[in-house]
Scaffold this motif. Sequence first.
Motif, PDB file in Angstrom:
ATOM      1  N   GLN A 232      46.040  43.705  33.037  1.00  0.00           N
ATOM      2  CA  GLN A 232      44.367  44.020  33.506  1.00  0.00           C
ATOM      3  C   GLN A 232      43.605  43.937  32.038  1.00  0.00           C
ATOM      4  O   GLN A 232      44.011  44.265  31.122  1.00  0.00           O
ATOM      5  CB  GLN A 232      44.263  45.482  33.917  1.00  0.00           C
ATOM      6  CG  GLN A 232      44.770  45.704  35.223  1.00  0.00           C
ATOM      7  CD  GLN A 232      44.589  47.151  35.343  1.00  0.00           C
ATOM      8  OE1 GLN A 232      43.894  47.936  34.990  1.00  0.00           O
ATOM      9  NE2 GLN A 232      45.063  47.514  36.765  1.00  0.00           N
TER      10      GLN A 232
ATOM     11  N   TRP B  80      38.401  38.208  35.659  1.00  0.00           N
ATOM     12  CA  TRP B  80      39.507  39.136  35.661  1.00  0.00           C
ATOM     13  C   TRP B  80      38.999  40.614  36.200  1.00  0.00           C
ATOM     14  O   TRP B  80      38.105  41.055  35.407  1.00  0.00           O
ATOM     15  CB  TRP B  80      40.452  39.312  34.422  1.00  0.00           C
ATOM     16  CG  TRP B  80      41.121  38.237  33.922  1.00  0.00           C
ATOM     17  CD1 TRP B  80      40.604  36.989  33.919  1.00  0.00           C
ATOM     18  CD2 TRP B  80      42.286  38.103  33.555  1.00  0.00           C
ATOM     19  NE1 TRP B  80      41.415  36.086  33.247  1.00  0.00           N
ATOM     20  CE2 TRP B  80      42.518  36.873  33.110  1.00  0.00           C
ATOM     21  CE3 TRP B  80      43.472  39.105  33.036  1.00  0.00           C
ATOM     22  CZ2 TRP B  80      43.973  36.463  32.316  1.00  0.00           C
ATOM     23  CZ3 TRP B  80      44.438  38.752  32.925  1.00  0.00           C
ATOM     24  CH2 TRP B  80      44.930  37.582  32.243  1.00  0.00           C
TER      25      TRP B  80
ATOM     26  N   ARG C 274      43.750  44.128  39.371  1.00  0.00           N
ATOM     27  CA  ARG C 274      44.716  43.249  39.635  1.00  0.00           C
ATOM     28  C   ARG C 274      44.363  41.913  40.021  1.00  0.00           C
ATOM     29  O   ARG C 274      45.378  41.123  40.163  1.00  0.00           O
ATOM     30  CB  ARG C 274      45.464  43.930  40.640  1.00  0.00           C
ATOM     31  CG  ARG C 274      46.154  45.447  40.389  1.00  0.00           C
ATOM     32  CD  ARG C 274      46.629  46.094  41.422  1.00  0.00           C
ATOM     33  NE  ARG C 274      47.408  47.482  41.236  1.00  0.00           N
ATOM     34  CZ  ARG C 274      48.654  47.195  41.023  1.00  0.00           C
ATOM     35  NH1 ARG C 274      49.430  46.343  41.193  1.00  0.00           N
ATOM     36  NH2 ARG C 274      49.293  48.718  40.647  1.00  0.00           N
ATOM     37  N   ALA C 275      43.285  41.687  40.124  1.00  0.00           N
ATOM     38  CA  ALA C 275      42.883  40.214  40.526  1.00  0.00           C
ATOM     39  C   ALA C 275      42.341  39.388  39.530  1.00  0.00           C
ATOM     40  O   ALA C 275      41.661  39.808  38.476  1.00  0.00           O
ATOM     41  CB  ALA C 275      41.989  40.217  41.610  1.00  0.00           C
TER      42      ALA C 275
ATOM     43  N   LEU D 134      40.459  35.547  39.319  1.00  0.00           N
ATOM     44  CA  LEU D 134      39.727  34.339  40.085  1.00  0.00           C
ATOM     45  C   LEU D 134      39.301  33.512  39.199  1.00  0.00           C
ATOM     46  O   LEU D 134      38.884  33.709  38.154  1.00  0.00           O
ATOM     47  CB  LEU D 134      38.498  34.801  40.952  1.00  0.00           C
ATOM     48  CG  LEU D 134      38.826  36.016  42.044  1.00  0.00           C
ATOM     49  CD1 LEU D 134      37.674  36.282  42.670  1.00  0.00           C
ATOM     50  CD2 LEU D 134      39.741  35.195  43.188  1.00  0.00           C
TER      51      LEU D 134
ATOM     52  N   GLY E   7      43.180  32.108  43.043  1.00  0.00           N
ATOM     53  CA  GLY E   7      42.997  33.447  43.179  1.00  0.00           C
ATOM     54  C   GLY E   7      44.492  33.896  43.026  1.00  0.00           C
ATOM     55  O   GLY E   7      45.805  33.438  43.550  1.00  0.00           O
ATOM     56  N   GLN E   8      44.524  34.983  42.056  1.00  0.00           N
ATOM     57  CA  GLN E   8      46.005  35.573  41.776  1.00  0.00           C
ATOM     58  C   GLN E   8      45.757  37.143  42.105  1.00  0.00           C
ATOM     59  O   GLN E   8      44.943  37.662  41.684  1.00  0.00           O
ATOM     60  CB  GLN E   8      46.378  35.353  40.318  1.00  0.00           C
ATOM     61  CG  GLN E   8      46.681  34.202  40.064  1.00  0.00           C
ATOM     62  CD  GLN E   8      47.091  33.775  38.601  1.00  0.00           C
ATOM     63  OE1 GLN E   8      46.602  32.894  37.863  1.00  0.00           O
ATOM     64  NE2 GLN E   8      47.587  34.525  38.068  1.00  0.00           N
ATOM     65  N   TYR E   9      46.884  37.697  42.526  1.00  0.00           N
ATOM     66  CA  TYR E   9      46.815  39.287  42.676  1.00  0.00           C
ATOM     67  C   TYR E   9      48.189  39.843  42.251  1.00  0.00           C
ATOM     68  O   TYR E   9      49.263  39.438  42.840  1.00  0.00           O
ATOM     69  CB  TYR E   9      46.290  39.510  44.057  1.00  0.00           C
ATOM     70  CG  TYR E   9      45.943  40.999  44.448  1.00  0.00           C
ATOM     71  CD1 TYR E   9      44.766  41.623  43.965  1.00  0.00           C
ATOM     72  CD2 TYR E   9      47.023  42.021  44.548  1.00  0.00           C
ATOM     73  CE1 TYR E   9      44.524  42.958  44.094  1.00  0.00           C
ATOM     74  CE2 TYR E   9      46.730  43.343  44.896  1.00  0.00           C
ATOM     75  CZ  TYR E   9      45.390  43.617  44.593  1.00  0.00           C
ATOM     76  OH  TYR E   9      45.236  44.984  44.612  1.00  0.00           O
TER      77      TYR E   9
END
Lengths: 197, 428
Positions: B286, B322, B325-326, B328, B354-356
Amino acid sequence: MDSKRAALCMAWAGMLLAGPAVAGTIKGKVTMPHARTLADIVVYVDKAPGSFSPPKQHPVMNQKNVTFVPHVLPVVAGSTVDFLNSDQVLHNVFTPDKCAKKFNLGTWPKGEVRSVTFDTPGCSPVLLCNVHPEMEGYIVVLQNPYFAVTDKAGLYSIPNVPEGKYTLKVWNKKALELTHDVTVPREGDVVSDIALP
Amino acid sequence: MKPSFWRGRALAAVVLGVVPLASLLVGVARAVPVFSRKYHTSCSTCHYAFPQLNAFGKAFQANGFRYPEGDADLRKDEPVSLGSESYKKVWPNAIWPSDVPGFAPLAVRAQGSIEAPFHQPDSVAKTNFVFPEHVQVFYAGTLGEKFSFFGEVEIEEADGSTDVGFPFRLQWNQIPGFNATAGSLHFDPSPGDFGLIPTEYNVSTLESRNGWTAGGEQPGLGVWGAGNGAGGKGGWKYNAGIVTSQGLSDAGRDKDYFARASYKFGGLGEIGGTQGQASTTSAFYQDNNATIGGYVYSGHVAGETFAEREELTTWAGTADLWYHRAILNAVVLGMTSKIEGAPERTSRAWYAQGQYVIYPWLIGLARFESTDEDTKDGVNAETTLIPAVAGMVRANIKMTLEYRRPVSDYSLRKTDVEHLLLRFDFAM
């Protein structure tokens, strides 16, 4: 302050609060076959008579050089432990253990402190840092101040234990258990070597 | 196969020194357990999921592979002194002291894949075991207080041939705001340029007419630096250099120029530190922030002949967000290519991703990319969708499963593009 000194201070503080009249020292050596180190094993008196107040001065669990110092910190139930960050990097402290209410203290900068009170005797929460997964420490919450932490050679010394018969127990992170009965004389030392399996 | 790779035939050729240019052209993939050993720390101290860096990893890099604000107490190795500190008083009548790592600063990373290309003819295997696919031997560390180094020997198996590269760079780390580099320079425009999944970013692989790509490394000299923003949060970062041009021939007559700059709003300071960073939540993945950046590259790309030499200008804009938890991020890259006697070509590529973090060890990802090699030819851009999951089986073992599907011109592109690919990746 290293773990042994911290434990001794705690024991002294507890003694002053409990006010025992006559006291001796329980000392000895803990052995454990094939162990990489004999340090950081807590030897303590189980269920000493009386009630014991936590020390006014908070025990400190330091985070220094990306390590919990001391690795194991025994405290009397009700003690408030100060978590100090001594590094130039952010640290976190959390525990997944229910007996310590699964706390998570977030992150804080160098020189700052966040505190937690540990109320439950028998609870030995693991301390983790979610920024540095290799870090691990333990708080061992005990009913009384008669405890010590072994050094690298496995040696321990619990001073100022009131005269009487006690059950001695050990705590270690491998959860190996052993009990020893000891009788503390009116004056002088009693030697109790402990062989863990 | 990375287009910037030297198309080698055998490792022996490298050993004989026949192909020194290989060091110029290797792609970038980094995860360096050397530093785990040096500091006795976990991969996730620096990596979101290796090789992608987290905020602290970027700050570590910005400090010349050192912990912010000095790390002498944090090193768990004992460096070997190459001269006592007191010799600084004797200079210039003595060599300035330095040190070398107390252990061999080596690490290894290896990858293998199982690929299932769709729509292959019956004569072609439906499943390919690519073992081994990619091996890297890293060497990295610091040399005294002001120098650091990073290098690798990279071997890749692709399409029946073995590609070899050995880029390295030496860095002079004067202050975090100003450093100089000599060696193989990397200037990928994507913000999280160490991607999580096997398919590289289209902005990194878009080729000019003479084969230049932004994802390669070229030999040159560079300066770079970073600084924290107000209150120790976010901050600025730049990177600029002059590099030998690349292209279809090894002429390397020209020198090219590149510059890249970004500003980060919020989050951990670009060069680290703990000021202003107290929070009630934390995790290694994070770092709530928004970062915007720009990039430009200008130069020439050698053709088969001098007359076919290509004049190239590339620019890019980047955005990286950021939040908990995501992540983009998006990049748009434009390229203008001029070759004497041929019409000018303009190209455009962009992606949004996008990442999660589902769990700290399981990351979902989706990327949509659009590539238009020639914006004036009347042919629509090629668009592709890539959903993927990356799983950290252990701190140093990663499995990635990606599905790649063409969106535009599906029937025409499906044979070349559509696949399912499982890659395992470990470092030690």
